[in-house]
Design a protein around this motif. Structure first.
Motif, PDB file in Angstrom:
ATOM      1  N   ALA A 162      54.207  -1.012  15.837  1.00  7.65           N
ATOM      2  CA  ALA A 162      54.060   0.252  16.083  1.00  7.65           C
ATOM      3  C   ALA A 162      53.925   1.080  16.896  1.00  7.65           C
ATOM      4  O   ALA A 162      53.481   0.240  18.432  1.00  7.65           O
ATOM      5  CB  ALA A 162      52.349   0.237  14.781  1.00  7.65           C
ATOM      6  N   GLU A 163      54.051   2.384  17.385  1.00  5.63           N
ATOM      7  CA  GLU A 163      54.007   3.099  18.541  1.00  5.63           C
ATOM      8  C   GLU A 163      53.513   4.257  18.378  1.00  5.63           C
ATOM      9  O   GLU A 163      52.903   4.377  16.858  1.00  5.63           O
ATOM     10  CB  GLU A 163      55.324   3.293  19.193  1.00  5.63           C
ATOM     11  N   MET A 164      52.679   4.672  19.081  1.00  6.39           N
ATOM     12  CA  MET A 164      51.617   6.205  19.121  1.00  6.39           C
ATOM     13  C   MET A 164      52.269   7.058  20.459  1.00  6.39           C
ATOM     14  O   MET A 164      51.582   6.270  21.625  1.00  6.39           O
ATOM     15  CB  MET A 164      50.072   6.082  18.963  1.00  6.39           C
ATOM     16  N   ILE A 165      52.578   7.981  20.669  1.00  7.77           N
ATOM     17  CA  ILE A 165      51.871   9.182  21.567  1.00  7.77           C
ATOM     18  C   ILE A 165      51.554  10.689  21.689  1.00  7.77           C
ATOM     19  O   ILE A 165      51.316  10.660  20.339  1.00  7.77           O
ATOM     20  CB  ILE A 165      53.690   9.642  21.987  1.00  7.77           C
ATOM     21  N   VAL A 166      50.581  10.285  22.850  1.00 10.71           N
ATOM     22  CA  VAL A 166      49.142  11.707  22.881  1.00 10.71           C
ATOM     23  C   VAL A 166      50.093  12.654  23.815  1.00 10.71           C
ATOM     24  O   VAL A 166      50.274  12.256  24.396  1.00 10.71           O
ATOM     25  CB  VAL A 166      48.385  11.032  22.837  1.00 10.71           C
ATOM     26  N   GLY A 167      49.880  14.268  22.813  1.00 11.03           N
ATOM     27  CA  GLY A 167      50.746  14.888  24.421  1.00 11.03           C
ATOM     28  C   GLY A 167      49.186  15.884  24.294  1.00 11.03           C
ATOM     29  O   GLY A 167      48.256  16.363  23.027  1.00 11.03           O
ATOM     30  N   THR A 168      49.526  16.159  25.081  1.00  9.34           N
ATOM     31  CA  THR A 168      47.962  17.562  25.840  1.00  9.34           C
ATOM     32  C   THR A 168      48.828  18.758  26.084  1.00  9.34           C
ATOM     33  O   THR A 168      49.121  18.631  26.427  1.00  9.34           O
ATOM     34  CB  THR A 168      47.265  17.331  25.965  1.00  9.34           C
ATOM     35  N   VAL A 169      47.736  19.478  25.898  1.00 14.13           N
ATOM     36  CA  VAL A 169      47.984  20.932  26.781  1.00 14.13           C
ATOM     37  C   VAL A 169      46.820  21.321  26.865  1.00 14.13           C
ATOM     38  O   VAL A 169      45.402  21.026  26.508  1.00 14.13           O
ATOM     39  CB  VAL A 169      48.926  21.754  25.908  1.00 14.13           C
ATOM     40  N   GLU A 170      46.584  21.702  28.096  1.00 13.68           N
ATOM     41  CA  GLU A 170      45.162  22.729  28.695  1.00 13.68           C
ATOM     42  C   GLU A 170      45.822  23.349  29.768  1.00 13.68           C
ATOM     43  O   GLU A 170      46.653  22.312  30.816  1.00 13.68           O
ATOM     44  CB  GLU A 170      44.363  21.555  29.701  1.00 13.68           C
ATOM     45  N   ALA A 171      44.894  24.354  29.931  1.00 16.45           N
ATOM     46  CA  ALA A 171      45.506  25.781  31.053  1.00 16.45           C
ATOM     47  C   ALA A 171      47.518  26.015  31.186  1.00 16.45           C
ATOM     48  O   ALA A 171      47.508  25.953  33.051  1.00 16.45           O
ATOM     49  CB  ALA A 171      44.893  24.763  32.229  1.00 16.45           C
ATOM     50  N   ALA A 172      47.833  25.591  30.195  1.00 12.17           N
ATOM     51  CA  ALA A 172      49.427  25.833  29.940  1.00 12.17           C
ATOM     52  C   ALA A 172      49.857  24.256  30.984  1.00 12.17           C
ATOM     53  O   ALA A 172      50.787  24.324  31.065  1.00 12.17           O
ATOM     54  CB  ALA A 172      49.456  26.973  30.785  1.00 12.17           C
ATOM     55  N   SER A 178      51.681   7.553  26.155  1.00 14.33           N
ATOM     56  CA  SER A 178      51.752   6.196  25.005  1.00 14.33           C
ATOM     57  C   SER A 178      51.769   4.947  25.873  1.00 14.33           C
ATOM     58  O   SER A 178      50.980   4.768  27.155  1.00 14.33           O
ATOM     59  CB  SER A 178      53.772   5.809  25.145  1.00 14.33           C
ATOM     60  N   SER A 179      51.436   3.753  24.995  1.00 12.30           N
ATOM     61  CA  SER A 179      50.655   2.699  25.686  1.00 12.30           C
ATOM     62  C   SER A 179      52.123   2.053  26.938  1.00 12.30           C
ATOM     63  O   SER A 179      52.565   2.073  27.177  1.00 12.30           O
ATOM     64  CB  SER A 179      50.737   2.021  25.155  1.00 12.30           C
ATOM     65  N   ASP A 180      51.173   0.917  27.837  1.00 11.74           N
ATOM     66  CA  ASP A 180      52.097   0.299  28.928  1.00 11.74           C
ATOM     67  C   ASP A 180      53.252   0.376  28.537  1.00 11.74           C
ATOM     68  O   ASP A 180      54.221   0.265  29.186  1.00 11.74           O
ATOM     69  CB  ASP A 180      51.475  -0.399  30.064  1.00 11.74           C
ATOM     70  N   GLU A 181      53.311  -0.444  27.172  1.00  9.68           N
ATOM     71  CA  GLU A 181      54.597  -1.170  26.611  1.00  9.68           C
ATOM     72  C   GLU A 181      55.149  -0.804  26.142  1.00  9.68           C
ATOM     73  O   GLU A 181      56.208  -1.364  25.388  1.00  9.68           O
ATOM     74  CB  GLU A 181      53.804  -2.605  25.777  1.00  9.68           C
ATOM     75  N   ALA A 182      54.984   0.332  25.644  1.00  6.51           N
ATOM     76  CA  ALA A 182      55.544   1.827  25.134  1.00  6.51           C
ATOM     77  C   ALA A 182      57.414   1.993  24.913  1.00  6.51           C
ATOM     78  O   ALA A 182      57.339   1.736  25.999  1.00  6.51           O
ATOM     79  CB  ALA A 182      55.092   3.236  24.600  1.00  6.51           C
ATOM     80  N   SER A 183      58.162   1.554  24.004  1.00  7.97           N
ATOM     81  CA  SER A 183      59.647   1.932  23.654  1.00  7.97           C
ATOM     82  C   SER A 183      59.687   3.131  23.354  1.00  7.97           C
ATOM     83  O   SER A 183      60.752   3.185  22.797  1.00  7.97           O
ATOM     84  CB  SER A 183      60.528   0.777  22.657  1.00  7.97           C
ATOM     85  N   VAL A 184      58.478   4.320  23.116  1.00  8.93           N
ATOM     86  CA  VAL A 184      58.797   5.840  22.747  1.00  8.93           C
ATOM     87  C   VAL A 184      58.413   6.735  24.076  1.00  8.93           C
ATOM     88  O   VAL A 184      58.316   6.040  25.350  1.00  8.93           O
ATOM     89  CB  VAL A 184      57.935   6.230  21.933  1.00  8.93           C
ATOM     90  N   ASN A 185      58.922   7.888  23.617  1.00 12.47           N
ATOM     91  CA  ASN A 185      58.736   8.857  25.015  1.00 12.47           C
ATOM     92  C   ASN A 185      58.930  10.016  24.481  1.00 12.47           C
ATOM     93  O   ASN A 185      58.949  10.367  23.089  1.00 12.47           O
ATOM     94  CB  ASN A 185      60.076   8.601  26.461  1.00 12.47           C
ATOM     95  N   ALA A 186      58.629  10.636  25.484  1.00 10.22           N
ATOM     96  CA  ALA A 186      57.964  12.668  24.794  1.00 10.22           C
ATOM     97  C   ALA A 186      59.560  12.778  24.157  1.00 10.22           C
ATOM     98  O   ALA A 186      58.987  14.175  23.453  1.00 10.22           O
ATOM     99  CB  ALA A 186      58.434  13.330  26.319  1.00 10.22           C
ATOM    100  N   ARG A 187      60.490  11.976  23.713  1.00  8.55           N
ATOM    101  CA  ARG A 187      61.721  13.070  23.591  1.00  8.55           C
ATOM    102  C   ARG A 187      62.402  11.799  22.296  1.00  8.55           C
ATOM    103  O   ARG A 187      62.890  12.219  21.271  1.00  8.55           O
ATOM    104  CB  ARG A 187      62.812  12.743  24.045  1.00  8.55           C
ATOM    105  N   THR A 188      61.318  10.868  21.886  1.00  8.21           N
ATOM    106  CA  THR A 188      61.257   9.827  20.830  1.00  8.21           C
ATOM    107  C   THR A 188      60.934  11.237  19.251  1.00  8.21           C
ATOM    108  O   THR A 188      60.051  11.389  19.664  1.00  8.21           O
ATOM    109  CB  THR A 188      60.803   9.060  20.617  1.00  8.21           C
ATOM    110  N   LEU A 189      61.649  10.810  18.144  1.00  6.10           N
ATOM    111  CA  LEU A 189      61.348  11.647  16.801  1.00  6.10           C
ATOM    112  C   LEU A 189      60.473  11.013  16.186  1.00  6.10           C
ATOM    113  O   LEU A 189      61.066   9.803  15.717  1.00  6.10           O
ATOM    114  CB  LEU A 189      62.597  12.181  16.600  1.00  6.10           C
ATOM    115  N   PHE A 190      59.446  11.507  15.096  1.00  4.04           N
ATOM    116  CA  PHE A 190      58.660  10.920  14.540  1.00  4.04           C
ATOM    117  C   PHE A 190      58.460  11.965  13.151  1.00  4.04           C
ATOM    118  O   PHE A 190      58.821  12.888  13.042  1.00  4.04           O
ATOM    119  CB  PHE A 190      57.118  10.915  14.669  1.00  4.04           C
ATOM    120  N   GLU A 191      58.324  11.447  12.139  1.00  5.04           N
ATOM    121  CA  GLU A 191      58.073  12.368  10.546  1.00  5.04           C
ATOM    122  C   GLU A 191      56.283  13.538  11.020  1.00  5.04           C
ATOM    123  O   GLU A 191      56.152  12.046  11.602  1.00  5.04           O
ATOM    124  CB  GLU A 191      58.026  11.667   9.442  1.00  5.04           C
TER     125      GLU A 191
END
Length: 573
Positions: A162-172, A178-191
């Motif tokens: 399992a992997e998880m990524i969190v994206g946030t926006v604040e004041a533009a 993601s976790s330290d050992e994650a194999s995902v990044n901001a360009r990984t596609l999820f359903e």
């Protein structure tokens, strides 16, 4: 099952206090029961009372998940039956009165799954330090990267793959964590599942502003020649009804009969959809009640595409995605995107299929990345963005329901610092949630490739408004698969076991024969083929289930139905 995904808080929804019912089968009062979720037991409380106009209203509690006062809708009760929906968590209950047990015997449904639930008269939990209603902070600040990373790491512990990524926006400003050992990044596609409904609502708003359609256009006017929609009391279902979820259409069509339930919508066709609509009878007045419907929003995407003389994906790409520069949000993936698409896991952490929603793609067919979703969140908060006029319309056209408002595609609740505008999503191997708080200029999205609960929504709401993070227990062990050794039977042997077999007065399994094939359908679901292992033992290929018929002097009198290791007795009518 993640009941805590509702933003339960005394400042968000008023508590409803009720005592045990004065007369047993009168619905008014407090009812308690336990959900057995594959070895994990959750206490459930349901508080019901009469409003000033005599209608039943109520809330649901899950003390084990520290979730309280989740509003109910569509509460219907008489001396023999009780049913209600829980819109905030996409769930529903229906049961019948058992006079001997002095309890409601029924079924709790959520995310396509069914769980037995008996509700007996009881008392509300005391709001002690252990189970008191969580309160949201008035001056919440979004946590830093390290705190979010820790929450993700803790959630994924014990969920290999399992992997998880969190994206946030604040004041533009945007970030992804993601976790330290994650194999995902901001360009990984999820359903992203039902988060697609927000995009379908925006597409509707954009087409209204462009003059292509009107919110109050009858849906039927956009169907092929000769196709019809269900009507009631002279009223027709409109595009507004589909997006605001008060059309009266069911959550899913009853002719959805997947050949593979790990990809349940893939073989549902336009002909199936139109055939269902032509035959369906609405159970209530159009617009009278909120009723979450994947069918309804899938239908909305279908008719918007017809109105524009396009297909849904091209229309969405042209009108919403391309103007925002969302290059990695799509239904059909390019080879490069497919290489960045992560595989999903079911609730037992077994690899599972991606979903193809085919004709119902408007309900949940999109894939996306944290990067693209950050782009969307910034645009949704920006009054000068290309989608700003459509966003304004989606939030300006709302209906108030108990505990929340329904916009065009959005669900809106209150928090101390202002309204939270959001939507979650779930497919067979993915969970997601995005939320916006315009008053603070903040947005968050959480994406994970696992259906194990709790999943993404509570973490996203913690980051956005300080909601509590649910405790993640061990993932339950996957049930043993059924024996699928098939034998041949004659039509006469097959006919012996056809008939109606009841779980309870409201829930039945109906077995019929089509040629040399037996079909089995549970109330409210499409029929699936079953295959013989012996003259009295049959199994499903599409799900991990079997049915063993019982005989008395050579006459079939009942059966035992087993799915994922849980068995239920059936009585033949």
């Amino acid at each position: 099952m993640n009941i805590r995904s509702h933003i339960g808080n005394a400042g968000i929804v008023a508590a409803l206090v009720a005592a045990a019912p004065a007369v047993a089968q009168q619905a008014d009062g407090y009812w308690r029961g336990n959900l057995d979720l594959n070895g994990t037991s959750l206490t459930i409380g349901v508080a019901l009372e009469r409003a000033a106009d005599g209608a039943l209203v109520g809330t649901l509690d899950s003390p084990d998940q520290k979730a309280f006062d989740i509003p109910l809708s569509e509460v219907v009760a008489d001396a023999d039956t009780l049913s209600f929906s829980v819109p905030a968590i996409g769930a529903a209950y229906s049961g019948t009165w058992d006079a001997e047990a002095e309890a409601w015997q029924g079924v709790f449904r959520q995310a396509g799954m069914q769980f037995p639930l008996t509700l007996s008269a009881g008392q509300p939990p005391e709001r002690t330090a252990e189970v008191e209603q969580p309160s949201l902070p008035d001056d919440w600040e979004m946590p830093g990267d390290d705190a979010i990373r820790t929450a993700i790491t803790d959630r994924l512990a014990g969920r290999p793959g399992a992997e998880m990524i969190v994206g946030t926006v604040e004041a533009a400003n945007a970030r992804t964590i993601s976790s330290d050992e994650a194999s995902v990044n901001a360009r990984t596609l999820f359903e992203i599942g039902s988060m697609t409904k927000v995009f379908t609502g925006l597409l509707l708003a954009d087409m209204v502003l462009y003059g292509t359609v009107s919110l109050d256009d009858p849906v039927e006017s956009y169907l092929p020649d000769g196709a019809t929609m269900p009507r009631r009391d002279g009223r027709q279902i409109t595009l507004r009804n589909l997006s605001q979820q008060d059309s009266g259409l069911p959550r899913l069509p009853d002719n959805l009969s997947p050949s593979d339930v790990t990809d349940p919508y893939a073989d549902y066709t336009e002909a199936d959809l139109l055939g269902f609509l032509a035959a369906y009878e609405l159970p209530r007045e159009i617009g009278s009640q909120y009723g979450y419907s994947n069918l309804g929003v899938g239908l909305l995407g279908y008719v918007l595409a017809r109105a524009a003389k396009s297909d849904f994906e091209t229309l969405l790409q042209t009108r919403i995605l391309d103007p925002l520069g969302m290059e990695d949000t799509a239904i059909t993936l390019t080879p490069d995107q497919q290489g960045r698409f992560i595989g999903g896991f079911d609730e037992y952490m077994r690899p599972t299929s991606a979903w193809n929603l085919a004709v119902l793609a408007g309900a949940g067919g999109l894939r996306s990345t944290a990067r693209d979703m950050d782009i969307f969140l910034k645009a949704a908060l920006d009054p000068e963005s290309p989608i700003a006029p459509a966003m304004k319309l989606t939030l300006g056209e709302t209906r108030q329901w108990p505990g929340f408002k329904a916009g065009l595609g959005w669900m809106i609740t209150m928090a101390p610092a202002g309204e939270v505008i959001g939507h979650g999503g779930g497919t067979g191997g993915f969970r997601s949630y995005m939320g916006l708080q315009p008053a603070t200029g903040r947005g968050v999205v959480a994406l994970t490739n696992s259906a194990a609960e709790p999943s993404a929504q509570d973490i996203a709401l913690h980051v956005l408004i300080g909601a509590p993070i649910a405790e993640a227990k061990a993932v339950p062990e996957a049930p043993t698969g059924v024996d699928r050794t098939e034998v041949e039977l004659s039509q006469q042997q097959l006919d012996r076991v056809t008939g109606t077999y009841r779980f309870n007065p409201d829930l039945a399994l109906v077995v019929t024969r089509k040629g040399d094939q037996l079909m089995a359908a549970i109330t409210g679901q499409g029929a699936l083929p079953i295959f013989p292992r012996s003259e009295t033992e049959f199994f499903w290929r599409a799900v991990n289930a079997e049915i063993v018929f019982a005989e008395d002097n050579g006459i079939v009198t009942g059966a035992t139905f087993t799915q994922d290791g849980a068995s239920s007795p059936l009585v033949k009518e």
